[in-house]
Design a protein around this motif. Structure first.
Motif, short mmCIF file in Angstrom:
data_model
loop_
_atom_site.label_atom_id
_atom_site.label_comp_id
_atom_site.label_asym_id
_atom_site.label_seq_id
_atom_site.Cartn_x
_atom_site.Cartn_y
_atom_site.Cartn_z
N GLY A 364 3.33 3.58 3.83
CA GLY A 364 3.73 2.61 2.55
C GLY A 364 4.70 1.25 3.27
O GLY A 364 4.72 0.39 2.67
N PHE A 369 -1.43 -0.01 -0.92
CA PHE A 369 -1.85 1.29 -1.60
C PHE A 369 -3.46 1.10 -1.39
O PHE A 369 -3.70 2.27 -0.93
CB PHE A 369 -1.42 1.17 -2.98
CG PHE A 369 -2.31 0.42 -3.97
CD1 PHE A 369 -3.47 0.95 -4.52
CD2 PHE A 369 -2.19 -0.98 -4.21
CE1 PHE A 369 -4.20 0.15 -5.53
CE2 PHE A 369 -2.81 -1.72 -4.84
CZ PHE A 369 -4.10 -1.02 -5.78
N LEU A 402 2.26 6.42 -3.36
CA LEU A 402 1.66 5.12 -3.01
C LEU A 402 2.48 3.88 -3.94
O LEU A 402 2.65 3.03 -3.49
CB LEU A 402 0.23 4.85 -3.61
CG LEU A 402 -0.97 5.76 -2.61
CD1 LEU A 402 -2.33 5.52 -3.08
CD2 LEU A 402 -0.73 5.02 -1.30
N SER A 405 4.93 2.26 -1.95
CA SER A 405 4.49 1.42 -1.04
C SER A 405 4.66 -0.20 -1.37
O SER A 405 4.98 -1.00 -0.67
CB SER A 405 2.99 1.56 -0.67
OG SER A 405 2.31 1.29 -1.51
#
Length: 465
Positions: A364, A369, A402, A405
């Motif tokens: 990330g 993502f 995610l 990230s």
């Protein structure tokens, strides 16, 4: 380990390197995979017949009912961005919560939650709140790090609070991975991982994350009042004279997004519509709201359609590139290599899950993502699901991971979005310092989900029964 065995790792590393160099995601995935396939075929270590499955993959993407929700949810989000729903909410909530310690930060968090449940688009939320609330927070004397950090963090709530584009994409990837895991075990079942289950499973973790944000801002405002000062006496007196108008504005600002949220999420929760059908309802509702707000001018409509087409084309091109990459990765024996690693990993399924979550978190920092969803998840998800993990729980864990990230420097997209609209007087280092505590809060929620999977699985189980 033989030289042939490391080819899948070399392919994966090469794709990550090309992506870090800034080349378009779709063409990086497809181009790198084709180069490796060509060289491997000439060297006799790759069976080119794997590529014959590509037309079927393309046809599967074209006929996938779930993926129809993507352009409709994007259209809904862009329309709401133009209808000034966020502006009305922020103006009213800033007055209602302004008298409390950290009240302005709390109002930003609540508005971010409502926007996340209405649009599901991170960039639009971060930019909108950065333009509308950041100048007010700085004017009130808020610490730049706290102000920028809270805006970036609440903007990323669109990743986990449905309707979320990330959950739609994850649902599609996990559905394929789940079927693949079942077939590898000799189980022929029509059961899949539905996007609706992921939407329902994400509700409680998403609300818990909002509560964590609010608690952090409140505690910090009480311990260090100078970082989040209360409005001055003159400001409060001026606001009280407009109190009746403020409550009217608050009601007017709350009703449109709440009606839309109930129409979209309520229809999914009560089984009245699939996520794809609900996305159509949401897009039509956003169109009506923009019309009622008198924001649907010809140029605005042109911008909305162009933006929706651009985002949709980008996602589907990435899907095509990811399909080609996965075929080549499988042709080099990548799936068998990953399964072998996980099977021999200390700690079994727990150790494998920890390693996967750590890899996704570290990636990330350098990838977004969409890239992680299409490059990493199809590789690891079938193996983890085959080891017995609940697909909904795994999907929510990956979605939360995610989400970080967007916040992790140097390539966190939420940081870029806010940097583009923040005053030049705010250094980038202040934005980085501001998001650090919120990244920690997201990791705390990941730990809570790891120890209490019911946070993600209980609600879907109740509704399915």
């Amino acid at each position: 380990m033989a030289a042939v065995d490391i080819l899948p790792l070399v392919l994966f590393a090469a794709v990550c390197l090309v992506l870090m160099l800034g080349y378009p995601v779709a063409f990086s995935l497809a181009g790198t995979a084709l180069i490796f396939a060509g060289v491997g075929s000439l060297a006799g270590v790759f069976d080119a017949s794997y590529l014959e499955a590509m037309p079927n993959r393309l046809y599967g993407i074209m006929t996938n009912q779930t993926l129809i929700a993507i352009p409709l949810f994007v259209l809904m989000g862009v329309l709401l961005e133009k209808s000034k729903v966020a502006e009305n909410l922020l103006d009213a909530m800033a007055v209602v919560f302004g008298r409390f310690k950290g009240g302005l930060g709390i109002s930003v968090t609540l508005v971010g939650m409502l926007l996340a449940a209405s649009t599901g688009i991170v960039g639009a939320t971060v930019v909108t709140m950065g333009l509308l609330s950041l100048p007010t927070m700085l004017k009130r004397g808020y610490d730049p790090a706290l102000a920028t950090g809270s805006i970036c963090a609440t903007g990323t709530l669109g990743q986990i609070i449905p309707p979320s584009i990330a959950l739609v994409l994850l649902g599609d990837v996990l559905s394929s991975a789940y079927q693949q895991a079942q077939l590898s075990m000799g189980i022929f079942s029509p059961k899949t991982v539905s996007v609706g289950d992921l939407f329902v499973g994400a509700l409680i973790p998403g609300l818990v994350l909002v509560v964590l944000y609010i608690v952090y801002i409140s505690v910090l405002a009480h311990l260090k009042p100078h970082l989040a000062p209360v409005a001055s006496r003159e400001q409060l007196l001026a606001e009280r004279t407009q109190q009746e108008a403020v409550w009217l504005t608050l009601v007017k600002g709350l009703i449109p997004p709440l009606v839309l949220i109930i129409a979209v999420l309520g229809s999914i929760l009560f089984g009245l519509a699939t996520p794809t059908e609900a996305s159509g309802v949401g897009a039509f509702g956003a169109f009506v709201l923009a019309l009622l707000q008198k924001q649907l001018k010809r140029q605005v409509l042109i911008d909305v359609v162009r933006s929706t087409t651009h985002v949709t084309a980008m996602i589907f091109m990435i899907l095509i590139g990811a399909a080609l990459f996965s075929l080549v990765f499988r042709g080099f024996g990548g799936e068998e290599l990953v399964e072998h690693w996980f099977a021999n990993m200390p700690g079994g399924v727990i150790g494998a899950t920890i390693v996967v979550m750590l890899v996704i978190f570290l990636l990330g920092f350098i990838l977004d993502f969409i890239e992680i969803t299409f490059v990493v998840v199809p590789i690891v998800a079938p193996v983890l699901l085959k080891m017995g993990l609940d697909p909904v729980w795994l999907g929510i864990m990956i979605a939360l991971n995610l989400q970080t990230s967007f916040l992790t420097p140097p390539f966190g997209f939420a940081l870029f979005y806010l940097r583009g609209v923040a005053p030049a007087s705010i250094p980038t280092s202040a934005i980085y310092r501001g998001v650090a505590p919120f990244i920690l809060l997201q990791l705390i929620l990941l730990l809570l989900l790891a120890f209490w999977p019911e946070l993600a699985t209980w609600l879907p189980q109740q509704l399915n029964h």
